[in-house]
Design a protein around this motif. Structure first.
Motif, PDB file in Angstrom:
ATOM      1  N   ILE A  82      62.558  27.270 -49.581  1.00 49.61           N
ATOM      2  CA  ILE A  82      63.514  28.116 -50.316  1.00 49.61           C
ATOM      3  C   ILE A  82      64.906  27.488 -50.205  1.00 49.61           C
ATOM      4  CG2 ILE A  82      64.677  30.386 -50.322  1.00 49.61           C
ATOM      5  CD1 ILE A  82      61.809  30.524 -51.412  1.00 49.61           C
ATOM      6  N   ASP A  83      65.244  27.034 -49.011  1.00 53.56           N
ATOM      7  CA  ASP A  83      66.568  26.425 -48.806  1.00 53.56           C
ATOM      8  C   ASP A  83      66.772  25.223 -49.730  1.00 53.56           C
ATOM      9  OD1 ASP A  83      66.949  28.300 -46.844  1.00 53.56           O
ATOM     10  OD2 ASP A  83      66.642  26.917 -45.155  1.00 53.56           O
ATOM     11  N   LYS A  84      65.723  24.414 -49.900  1.00 55.00           N
ATOM     12  CA  LYS A  84      65.845  23.221 -50.765  1.00 55.00           C
ATOM     13  C   LYS A  84      66.052  23.619 -52.225  1.00 55.00           C
ATOM     14  CE  LYS A  84      63.044  20.031 -48.074  1.00 55.00           C
ATOM     15  NZ  LYS A  84      61.710  19.457 -47.920  1.00 55.00           N
ATOM     16  N   ILE A  85      65.329  24.644 -52.649  1.00 60.75           N
ATOM     17  CA  ILE A  85      65.434  25.090 -54.053  1.00 60.75           C
ATOM     18  C   ILE A  85      66.838  25.647 -54.316  1.00 60.75           C
ATOM     19  CG2 ILE A  85      64.532  26.779 -55.717  1.00 60.75           C
ATOM     20  CD1 ILE A  85      61.769  26.412 -54.171  1.00 60.75           C
ATOM     21  N   VAL A  86      67.333  26.428 -53.375  1.00 65.33           N
ATOM     22  CA  VAL A  86      68.680  27.006 -53.533  1.00 65.33           C
ATOM     23  C   VAL A  86      69.739  25.895 -53.460  1.00 65.33           C
ATOM     24  CG1 VAL A  86      70.353  28.610 -52.525  1.00 65.33           C
ATOM     25  CG2 VAL A  86      67.940  29.264 -52.673  1.00 65.33           C
ATOM     26  N   GLU A  87      69.458  24.897 -52.632  1.00 64.48           N
ATOM     27  CA  GLU A  87      70.403  23.771 -52.520  1.00 64.48           C
ATOM     28  C   GLU A  87      70.486  23.002 -53.846  1.00 64.48           C
ATOM     29  OE1 GLU A  87      72.616  23.267 -50.566  1.00 64.48           O
ATOM     30  OE2 GLU A  87      73.047  21.145 -50.246  1.00 64.48           O
ATOM     31  N   ALA A  88      69.356  22.863 -54.527  1.00 62.15           N
ATOM     32  CA  ALA A  88      69.376  22.207 -55.850  1.00 62.15           C
ATOM     33  C   ALA A  88      70.277  22.990 -56.797  1.00 62.15           C
ATOM     34  CB  ALA A  88      67.958  22.112 -56.413  1.00 62.15           C
ATOM     35  N   ALA A  89      70.210  24.322 -56.704  1.00 58.72           N
ATOM     36  CA  ALA A  89      71.075  25.162 -57.555  1.00 58.72           C
ATOM     37  C   ALA A  89      72.540  24.991 -57.165  1.00 58.72           C
ATOM     38  CB  ALA A  89      70.657  26.626 -57.439  1.00 58.72           C
TER      39      ALA A  89
ATOM     40  N   MET B  63      57.441  11.939 -58.815  1.00 59.08           N
ATOM     41  CA  MET B  63      57.748  11.696 -60.241  1.00 59.08           C
ATOM     42  C   MET B  63      58.145  13.002 -60.940  1.00 59.08           C
ATOM     43  SD  MET B  63      57.646   8.863 -61.996  1.00 59.08           S
ATOM     44  CE  MET B  63      56.909   9.195 -63.593  1.00 59.08           C
ATOM     45  N   ILE B  64      59.357  13.075 -61.391  1.00 56.38           N
ATOM     46  CA  ILE B  64      59.838  14.328 -61.992  1.00 56.38           C
ATOM     47  C   ILE B  64      58.991  14.706 -63.216  1.00 56.38           C
ATOM     48  CG2 ILE B  64      61.766  15.387 -63.244  1.00 56.38           C
ATOM     49  CD1 ILE B  64      63.660  14.073 -61.301  1.00 56.38           C
ATOM     50  N   LEU B  65      58.616  13.705 -64.028  1.00 58.82           N
ATOM     51  CA  LEU B  65      57.850  14.055 -65.233  1.00 58.82           C
ATOM     52  C   LEU B  65      56.496  14.669 -64.880  1.00 58.82           C
ATOM     53  CD1 LEU B  65      58.594  11.156 -67.756  1.00 58.82           C
ATOM     54  CD2 LEU B  65      59.539  13.477 -67.686  1.00 58.82           C
ATOM     55  N   GLU B  66      55.862  14.135 -63.838  1.00 57.61           N
ATOM     56  CA  GLU B  66      54.581  14.714 -63.400  1.00 57.61           C
ATOM     57  C   GLU B  66      54.781  16.152 -62.910  1.00 57.61           C
ATOM     58  OE1 GLU B  66      51.604  13.470 -63.955  1.00 57.61           O
ATOM     59  OE2 GLU B  66      52.749  11.918 -64.968  1.00 57.61           O
ATOM     60  N   ASP B  67      55.872  16.369 -62.179  1.00 50.82           N
ATOM     61  CA  ASP B  67      56.165  17.723 -61.665  1.00 50.82           C
ATOM     62  C   ASP B  67      56.384  18.692 -62.834  1.00 50.82           C
ATOM     63  OD1 ASP B  67      56.105  16.636 -59.119  1.00 50.82           O
ATOM     64  OD2 ASP B  67      58.267  16.243 -59.093  1.00 50.82           O
ATOM     65  N   LEU B  68      57.068  18.211 -63.859  1.00 52.83           N
ATOM     66  CA  LEU B  68      57.354  19.086 -65.008  1.00 52.83           C
ATOM     67  C   LEU B  68      56.091  19.383 -65.819  1.00 52.83           C
ATOM     68  CD1 LEU B  68      60.811  17.681 -66.208  1.00 52.83           C
ATOM     69  CD2 LEU B  68      60.358  19.720 -64.824  1.00 52.83           C
ATOM     70  N   LYS B  69      55.157  18.433 -65.791  1.00 53.68           N
ATOM     71  CA  LYS B  69      53.875  18.693 -66.470  1.00 53.68           C
ATOM     72  C   LYS B  69      53.030  19.660 -65.642  1.00 53.68           C
ATOM     73  CE  LYS B  69      53.788  14.340 -68.936  1.00 53.68           C
ATOM     74  NZ  LYS B  69      53.406  12.928 -68.841  1.00 53.68           N
ATOM     75  N   TRP B  70      53.169  19.593 -64.329  1.00 53.08           N
ATOM     76  CA  TRP B  70      52.392  20.462 -63.423  1.00 53.08           C
ATOM     77  C   TRP B  70      52.859  21.916 -63.510  1.00 53.08           C
ATOM     78  CZ3 TRP B  70      54.213  23.367 -59.255  1.00 53.08           C
ATOM     79  CH2 TRP B  70      53.214  23.932 -58.444  1.00 53.08           C
TER      80      TRP B  70
ATOM     81  N   THR C 166      62.869  22.742 -61.230  1.00 52.25           N
ATOM     82  CA  THR C 166      62.402  21.361 -61.062  1.00 52.25           C
ATOM     83  C   THR C 166      62.181  21.056 -59.581  1.00 52.25           C
ATOM     84  OG1 THR C 166      63.630  20.717 -63.032  1.00 52.25           O
ATOM     85  CG2 THR C 166      62.931  18.932 -61.577  1.00 52.25           C
ATOM     86  N   GLN C 167      63.140  21.461 -58.742  1.00 55.82           N
ATOM     87  CA  GLN C 167      62.979  21.247 -57.298  1.00 55.82           C
ATOM     88  C   GLN C 167      61.756  22.007 -56.774  1.00 55.82           C
ATOM     89  OE1 GLN C 167      64.671  19.316 -54.423  1.00 55.82           O
ATOM     90  NE2 GLN C 167      62.512  19.869 -54.321  1.00 55.82           N
ATOM     91  N   ALA C 168      61.555  23.220 -57.277  1.00 57.21           N
ATOM     92  CA  ALA C 168      60.388  23.995 -56.863  1.00 57.21           C
ATOM     93  C   ALA C 168      59.109  23.234 -57.229  1.00 57.21           C
ATOM     94  CB  ALA C 168      60.401  25.374 -57.519  1.00 57.21           C
ATOM     95  N   ALA C 169      59.049  22.720 -58.449  1.00 51.53           N
ATOM     96  CA  ALA C 169      57.842  22.007 -58.893  1.00 51.53           C
ATOM     97  C   ALA C 169      57.597  20.776 -58.034  1.00 51.53           C
ATOM     98  CB  ALA C 169      57.977  21.628 -60.367  1.00 51.53           C
ATOM     99  N   GLU C 170      58.677  20.100 -57.664  1.00 51.23           N
ATOM    100  CA  GLU C 170      58.528  18.905 -56.825  1.00 51.23           C
ATOM    101  C   GLU C 170      57.900  19.263 -55.483  1.00 51.23           C
ATOM    102  OE1 GLU C 170      59.676  15.754 -54.019  1.00 51.23           O
ATOM    103  OE2 GLU C 170      60.710  17.693 -54.055  1.00 51.23           O
TER     104      GLU C 170
END
Ligand SMILES: Cc1cc2nc3c(=O)[nH]c(=O)nc-3n(C[C@H](O)[C@H](O)[C@H](O)COP(=O)(O)O)c2cc1C
Length: 210
Positions: free
Chosen positions: A26-33, A1-8, A143-147
């Motif tokens: 790290i690869d996933k976070i950079v891929e989101a960018a 849940m993105i909203l839960e991740d953003l609250k976390w 956001t990807q990092a928080a997830e």
């Protein structure tokens, strides 16, 4: 849940130096960018990934003494084009047409409009626009990092000229925009970790025009 991740998530003020983020994360976070939408699809920024301990330490004095840039596991630097050029606009559109199997120049009337809009502007005006695209990527990356339950700190508190010199960005036609340390919070040592997340009340934040 993105909203839960953003609250976390929160802007982490102290990282656990002993914990490193796995390369696959790290690869996933950079891929989101990399997947960030950009104005006209020009992808006007790049992401620099720094894990070198010496280099991270060198950035502390450039970042107003904020130790988090050294404590973190990886430091992302979002750097945007210093200006628009005809070559940059053509190059990305040639790549897009090639990847889509379309004839080169398929978007010529559109790229002509972009050139007419951006090339007469000053480099400073161009950079205001290219840097904005990097902020969209910053939002997606954190956001990807928080997830992934990876902590991060968006950071504007640094001297961009000094960082550009250290990283040799001028040679690449780039200027640093924003930093994003990534890692794992020091739960005991971070004064901000137990604090409530505070935002404007919804009734103040949302302006409804029905
Ligand atoms: C563009 C931007 C620049 C920021 N610069 C810094 C910074 O240099 N150092 C820092 O500790 N926090 C920085 N922050 C974190 C903000 O203070 C923080 O996001 C804000 O207070 C909201 O809190 P939260 O992220 O913990 O929910 C920055 C945040 C943004 C979005």
């Amino acid at each position: 849940m993105i909203l839960e991740d953003l609250k976390w998530r929160y802007a982490t003020k102290k990282y656990d130096r002993t914990r490193k983020v796995a390369q696959k994360d790290i690869d996933k976070i950079v891929e989101a960018a990399r997947l960030t939408p950009t104005s006209s699809g020009l992808q006007q920024f790049r992401v620099i990934v720094i894990s070198n301990e010496q280099l991270k330490k060198k950035i502390v004095p450039i970042a107003m003494g904020q130790e988090i840039v050294a404590e973190c596991s990886h430091l992302l630097v979002f750097a945007a084009w210093d200006k628009y050029t005809e070559e940059r606009i053509d190059s990305i559109f040639d790549y897009i047409t090639d990847q889509r199997g379309l004839p080169k120049g398929r978007f010529k009337s559109y790229t002509d409009k972009l050139k007419a809009l951006y090339l007469p502007q000053s480099a400073e005006e161009n950079f205001v626009h290219t840097a904005r695209q990097a902020y969209i990527a910053l939002g997606l990356a954190l956001t990807q990092a928080a997830e992934l339950k990876i902590d991060s700190t968006p950071m504007e508190g640094f001297d961009s000229q000094q960082l550009d010199e250290l990283l040799g960005l001028a040679d690449k036609g780039l200027k640093s925009v924003i930093l994003l340390p990534l890692g794992y919070r020091d739960q005991q040592g971070d004064w901000l970790a137990p604090m409530k997340k505070v935002r404007n009340p919804k009734e103040d934040f949302i302006l409804e025009y029905n």
